[in-house]
Design a protein around this motif. Structure first.
Motif, PDB file in Angstrom:
ATOM      1  N   LEU A   1       6.849   3.727 -16.341  1.00 44.66           N
ATOM      2  CA  LEU A   1       5.851   3.136 -16.520  1.00 44.66           C
ATOM      3  C   LEU A   1       5.058   2.802 -15.716  1.00 44.66           C
ATOM      4  CD1 LEU A   1       7.447   0.656 -18.839  1.00 44.66           C
ATOM      5  CD2 LEU A   1       5.663   1.641 -19.159  1.00 44.66           C
ATOM      6  N   GLY A   2       6.030   3.533 -13.716  1.00 47.03           N
ATOM      7  CA  GLY A   2       4.587   3.050 -12.307  1.00 47.03           C
ATOM      8  C   GLY A   2       3.394   3.979 -12.177  1.00 47.03           C
ATOM      9  N   GLY A   3       2.589   4.122 -13.383  1.00 43.20           N
ATOM     10  CA  GLY A   3       1.413   4.220 -12.862  1.00 43.20           C
ATOM     11  C   GLY A   3       0.548   2.996 -13.066  1.00 43.20           C
ATOM     12  N   VAL A   4       0.995   2.071 -11.982  1.00 43.03           N
ATOM     13  CA  VAL A   4       0.507   0.876 -11.960  1.00 43.03           C
ATOM     14  C   VAL A   4       0.679   0.378 -11.351  1.00 43.03           C
ATOM     15  CG1 VAL A   4       1.992  -0.357 -13.566  1.00 43.03           C
ATOM     16  CG2 VAL A   4       0.516  -1.343 -13.524  1.00 43.03           C
ATOM     17  N   GLY A   5      -0.813  -0.270 -10.640  1.00 37.32           N
ATOM     18  CA  GLY A   5       0.115  -1.211  -8.977  1.00 37.32           C
ATOM     19  C   GLY A   5      -0.721  -2.610  -9.037  1.00 37.32           C
ATOM     20  N   MET A   6      -1.173  -2.999  -8.593  1.00 33.26           N
ATOM     21  CA  MET A   6      -2.034  -4.715  -8.445  1.00 33.26           C
ATOM     22  C   MET A   6      -2.231  -4.554  -6.276  1.00 33.26           C
ATOM     23  SD  MET A   6      -1.943  -8.163  -9.860  1.00 33.26           S
ATOM     24  CE  MET A   6      -0.724  -9.030  -8.165  1.00 33.26           C
TER      25      MET A   6
ATOM     26  N   ASN B   1       0.793  -1.087   0.083  1.00 35.11           N
ATOM     27  CA  ASN B   1       0.053   0.040  -0.335  1.00 35.11           C
ATOM     28  C   ASN B   1       1.137   0.996   0.035  1.00 35.11           C
ATOM     29  OD1 ASN B   1      -2.133  -1.616   0.329  1.00 35.11           O
ATOM     30  ND2 ASN B   1      -2.672  -0.625   2.292  1.00 35.11           N
ATOM     31  N   ASP B   2       1.926   1.149   0.946  1.00 31.86           N
ATOM     32  CA  ASP B   2       2.599   2.791   0.762  1.00 31.86           C
ATOM     33  C   ASP B   2       3.242   2.738  -0.404  1.00 31.86           C
ATOM     34  OD1 ASP B   2       4.879   0.521   0.628  1.00 31.86           O
ATOM     35  OD2 ASP B   2       5.484   1.545   2.812  1.00 31.86           O
ATOM     36  N   ARG B   3       3.844   2.452  -1.296  1.00 36.00           N
ATOM     37  CA  ARG B   3       4.545   1.889  -2.802  1.00 36.00           C
ATOM     38  C   ARG B   3       3.741   1.684  -3.593  1.00 36.00           C
ATOM     39  NH1 ARG B   3       9.618  -1.231  -2.359  1.00 36.00           N
ATOM     40  NH2 ARG B   3       9.878  -1.334   0.205  1.00 36.00           N
ATOM     41  N   PHE B   4       1.964   2.433  -3.490  1.00 32.65           N
ATOM     42  CA  PHE B   4       1.142   2.015  -4.576  1.00 32.65           C
ATOM     43  C   PHE B   4       0.801   3.137  -5.157  1.00 32.65           C
ATOM     44  CE2 PHE B   4      -2.840   1.416  -6.926  1.00 32.65           C
ATOM     45  CZ  PHE B   4      -2.441  -0.482  -7.261  1.00 32.65           C
ATOM     46  N   PHE B   5       1.175   3.546  -6.708  1.00 35.00           N
ATOM     47  CA  PHE B   5       0.971   5.023  -7.260  1.00 35.00           C
ATOM     48  C   PHE B   5      -0.592   5.637  -6.638  1.00 35.00           C
ATOM     49  CE2 PHE B   5      -1.534   2.857  -9.890  1.00 35.00           C
ATOM     50  CZ  PHE B   5      -2.581   3.725 -11.311  1.00 35.00           C
ATOM     51  N   VAL B   6      -0.436   7.045  -7.027  1.00 37.28           N
ATOM     52  CA  VAL B   6      -1.411   7.126  -6.858  1.00 37.28           C
ATOM     53  C   VAL B   6      -1.443   8.561  -8.285  1.00 37.28           C
ATOM     54  CG1 VAL B   6      -2.845   9.615  -5.295  1.00 37.28           C
ATOM     55  CG2 VAL B   6      -0.804   7.611  -4.366  1.00 37.28           C
ATOM     56  N   ARG B   7      -3.236   8.161  -8.810  1.00 37.54           N
ATOM     57  CA  ARG B   7      -3.204   9.964  -9.446  1.00 37.54           C
ATOM     58  C   ARG B   7      -4.620   9.996  -8.873  1.00 37.54           C
ATOM     59  NH1 ARG B   7      -5.521  12.371 -12.348  1.00 37.54           N
ATOM     60  NH2 ARG B   7      -5.676  12.514 -14.709  1.00 37.54           N
ATOM     61  N   ASN B   8      -4.671  11.847  -8.720  1.00 39.37           N
ATOM     62  CA  ASN B   8      -5.817  12.469  -8.405  1.00 39.37           C
ATOM     63  C   ASN B   8      -5.792  13.716  -9.189  1.00 39.37           C
ATOM     64  OD1 ASN B   8      -5.815  10.914  -5.942  1.00 39.37           O
ATOM     65  ND2 ASN B   8      -4.591  12.475  -4.411  1.00 39.37           N
ATOM     66  N   HIS B   9      -6.994  13.626  -9.373  1.00 42.78           N
ATOM     67  CA  HIS B   9      -7.745  14.635 -10.490  1.00 42.78           C
ATOM     68  C   HIS B   9      -7.280  16.008  -9.800  1.00 42.78           C
ATOM     69  CE1 HIS B   9      -9.522  11.614 -13.096  1.00 42.78           C
ATOM     70  NE2 HIS B   9      -9.087  13.431 -13.934  1.00 42.78           N
TER      71      HIS B   9
ATOM     72  N   THR C   1      -7.949 -10.004  -6.607  1.00 42.62           N
ATOM     73  CA  THR C   1      -6.167  -9.528  -6.993  1.00 42.62           C
ATOM     74  C   THR C   1      -6.951  -8.638  -8.701  1.00 42.62           C
ATOM     75  OG1 THR C   1      -5.480 -10.732  -5.508  1.00 42.62           O
ATOM     76  CG2 THR C   1      -4.009 -10.536  -6.850  1.00 42.62           C
ATOM     77  N   SER C   2      -6.353  -7.579  -8.245  1.00 42.96           N
ATOM     78  CA  SER C   2      -6.266  -6.980  -9.459  1.00 42.96           C
ATOM     79  C   SER C   2      -5.418  -6.087  -9.693  1.00 42.96           C
ATOM     80  CB  SER C   2      -8.207  -6.506  -9.976  1.00 42.96           C
ATOM     81  OG  SER C   2      -7.793  -5.812 -10.732  1.00 42.96           O
ATOM     82  N   LEU C   3      -5.014  -5.703 -10.967  1.00 41.67           N
ATOM     83  CA  LEU C   3      -4.372  -4.186 -11.252  1.00 41.67           C
ATOM     84  C   LEU C   3      -4.831  -3.118 -11.570  1.00 41.67           C
ATOM     85  CD1 LEU C   3      -2.310  -6.097 -13.961  1.00 41.67           C
ATOM     86  CD2 LEU C   3      -1.415  -4.516 -12.223  1.00 41.67           C
ATOM     87  N   LEU C   4      -4.738  -2.120 -10.724  1.00 35.65           N
ATOM     88  CA  LEU C   4      -5.600  -0.608 -11.738  1.00 35.65           C
ATOM     89  C   LEU C   4      -4.169   0.182 -11.954  1.00 35.65           C
ATOM     90  CD1 LEU C   4      -6.824   1.125  -7.933  1.00 35.65           C
ATOM     91  CD2 LEU C   4      -8.105   0.708 -10.782  1.00 35.65           C
ATOM     92  N   GLU C   5      -4.562   1.079 -12.773  1.00 32.80           N
ATOM     93  CA  GLU C   5      -3.157   1.075 -14.104  1.00 32.80           C
ATOM     94  C   GLU C   5      -4.102   2.586 -14.903  1.00 32.80           C
ATOM     95  OE1 GLU C   5       0.025   0.322 -17.439  1.00 32.80           O
ATOM     96  OE2 GLU C   5      -2.056  -0.522 -17.602  1.00 32.80           O
ATOM     97  N   CYS C   6      -2.970   3.384 -14.476  1.00 35.71           N
ATOM     98  CA  CYS C   6      -3.238   4.919 -15.053  1.00 35.71           C
ATOM     99  C   CYS C   6      -3.159   5.233 -16.825  1.00 35.71           C
ATOM    100  CB  CYS C   6      -2.601   6.305 -14.535  1.00 35.71           C
ATOM    101  SG  CYS C   6      -2.893   7.912 -15.399  1.00 35.71           S
ATOM    102  N   THR C   7      -3.949   5.041 -17.135  1.00 38.10           N
ATOM    103  CA  THR C   7      -4.416   5.543 -18.788  1.00 38.10           C
ATOM    104  C   THR C   7      -3.479   5.938 -19.232  1.00 38.10           C
ATOM    105  OG1 THR C   7      -6.935   5.981 -18.320  1.00 38.10           O
ATOM    106  CG2 THR C   7      -6.281   5.502 -20.050  1.00 38.10           C
ATOM    107  N   GLY C   8      -3.150   6.885 -18.760  1.00 39.38           N
ATOM    108  CA  GLY C   8      -1.897   7.221 -19.408  1.00 39.38           C
ATOM    109  C   GLY C   8      -0.343   7.045 -18.678  1.00 39.38           C
ATOM    110  N   ASN C   9      -0.612   5.559 -18.531  1.00 36.01           N
ATOM    111  CA  ASN C   9       0.531   5.148 -17.717  1.00 36.01           C
ATOM    112  C   ASN C   9       1.724   4.976 -19.475  1.00 36.01           C
ATOM    113  OD1 ASN C   9       2.765   4.054 -15.745  1.00 36.01           O
ATOM    114  ND2 ASN C   9       1.580   1.616 -16.881  1.00 36.01           N
ATOM    115  N   GLY C  10       2.811   5.431 -19.648  1.00 36.09           N
ATOM    116  CA  GLY C  10       3.594   5.279 -20.272  1.00 36.09           C
ATOM    117  C   GLY C  10       3.932   6.522 -20.871  1.00 36.09           C
TER     118      GLY C  10
END
Length: 381
Positions: free
Chosen positions: A136-141, A54-62, A108-117
């Protein structure tokens, strides 16, 4: 790259009407700071467990992470797709206890920002696109715990002719270009809502952290991250197609060779990443095990090939552990660097539907879905 912040055209940056804020610590060894957003450094995933901590999971906020009181929280459910057609002004209200009383499930599922990469459009293809310059770090599982969205909809009296479900967050309204677009919201078809979507209360066995949607978020497995609305405040269920800026203006392919009526983005494509720093330094002549992960929103990963000579030749990797839809597969390959200088290592995954990462991807205005093979630079000394 950390300091680059192009003006947004995708809702990723822009006017916020207040200070940007992420609650959890974002040490430089774990994250690349993008103001409102925090990108996981892939080298921080090395030797970590299958799921992302959890402490390493990327954050995407508007806008910014809201702090919400769990005791007074109520989910508002309404719309003509429900029996009795409750309205926004007089909705069905559900507390966290009401929701938690429904049958529970873990996914168990990924979450990925649409702009990843997104940064790779420029780095690899010389294409200028706006928005947060994710590598490529806008993703986590994670393993998410909660209740099926279908259970909540059935509890609320889902009608057989319901068509769309609109999830709306409780973060600040998003202001961009002088226009208040309201709170982040995006519809999904009822068919997808009933298939596998989850209302999430827990993340990796812990209470959902504030930056990841506390006290309740939506998870739409396999779909681009914008569909998985955080800080869920409302569910509108309609017998008609629902629209918002996040499925009509943003999060669609536009520009280049794409037609003007391109549909809203849904499934995550096939991608791969090495558990390596960008321009990682490796010792000359010493054996190293290169480790990486590949994923797809539509199917499990079938196989992964790696090139250690800039794409001239390819060799198979050994998949480590499980490979399933919506979860990444881990792989590794041995290498002994025999020449000093800069090299590029490449990984190319294929899923069980036969989708293989291409060498390049077409331009689109917002830099969405860069799923081409990544030329990862390393320096041998």
């Amino acid at each position: 790259m950390d300091g680059q912040r192009p003006a947004a055209a995708d809702g990723s940056d822009g006017e916020r009407g207040g200070a940007a804020r992420i609650v959890k610590p974002r040490p430089a060894e774990l994250f690349i700071d993008h103001d409102n957003n925090a990108e996981m450094r892939w080298e921080s995933a090395e030797n970590q467990r299958f799921a992302t901590e959890n402490d390493r999971f990327f954050v995407r906020n508007h806008t910014r992470t809201p702090l919400i009181d769990a005791a007074s929280y109520r989910l508002r459910v309404f719309g003509d797709g429900l029996a009795g057609a409750p309205t926004r002004d007089e909705p069905l209200l559900m507390s966290l206890d009401d929701i938690a009383a429904l049958p529970s499930q873990r996914v168990t599922s990924l979450l990925e920002c649409t702009g990843n990469g997104r940064a790779l459009f420029d780095i690899q293809q010389g294409m200028t696109v706006p928005g947060t310059p994710w590598l490529l770090g806008g993703v986590g599982m994670a393993t998410w715990g909660g209740v099926r969205l279908s259970s909540v909809l059935q509890h609320a009296g889902l009608r057989p002719d319901a068509r769309d479900v609109m999830a709306t967050g409780l973060d600040d309204p998003y202001i961009h270009g002088g226009i208040n677009h309201g709170r982040v919201r995006r519809p999904i078809p009822v068919a997808k809502a009933l298939e596998d979507c989850l209302l999430v209360l827990e993340m990796n066995g812990e209470a959902l952290p504030p930056d990841h949607g506390f006290p309740l978020r939506l998870l739409v497995p396999g779909w681009v991250g914008i569909a998985s609305i955080k800080w869920l405040g409302e569910l509108e269920v309609s017998t008609k197609a629902l629209r918002s800026p996040w499925n009509t203006y943003w999060y669609r392919m536009t520009g280049g060779d794409y037609p003007p009526d391109s549909p809203p983005l849904t499934e995550v494509p096939v991608r791969s990443a090495f558990e390596l720093a960008w321009r990682a330094v490796l010792p000359l002549g010493e054996p190293v095990i290169l480790v990486g992960r590949s994923w797809s929103g539509a199917a499990a990963i079938e196989h992964v090939e790696v090139s250690l000579d800039g794409g001239a030749t390819w060799e198979p990797t050994q998949l480590q552990g499980p490979s399933s839809r919506n979860a990444w597969a881990r792989w590794e390959v041995p290498w002994v660097p025999t020449a000093a200088g800069e090299h590029h290592v490449l990984a190319r995954a294929t899923d069980t539907l036969g989708r293989t990462q291409p060498d390049t991807v077409p331009f689109n205005n917002e830099g969405y879905l860069f799923w081409a093979v990544v030329r990862h630079p390393v320096v041998v000394v």
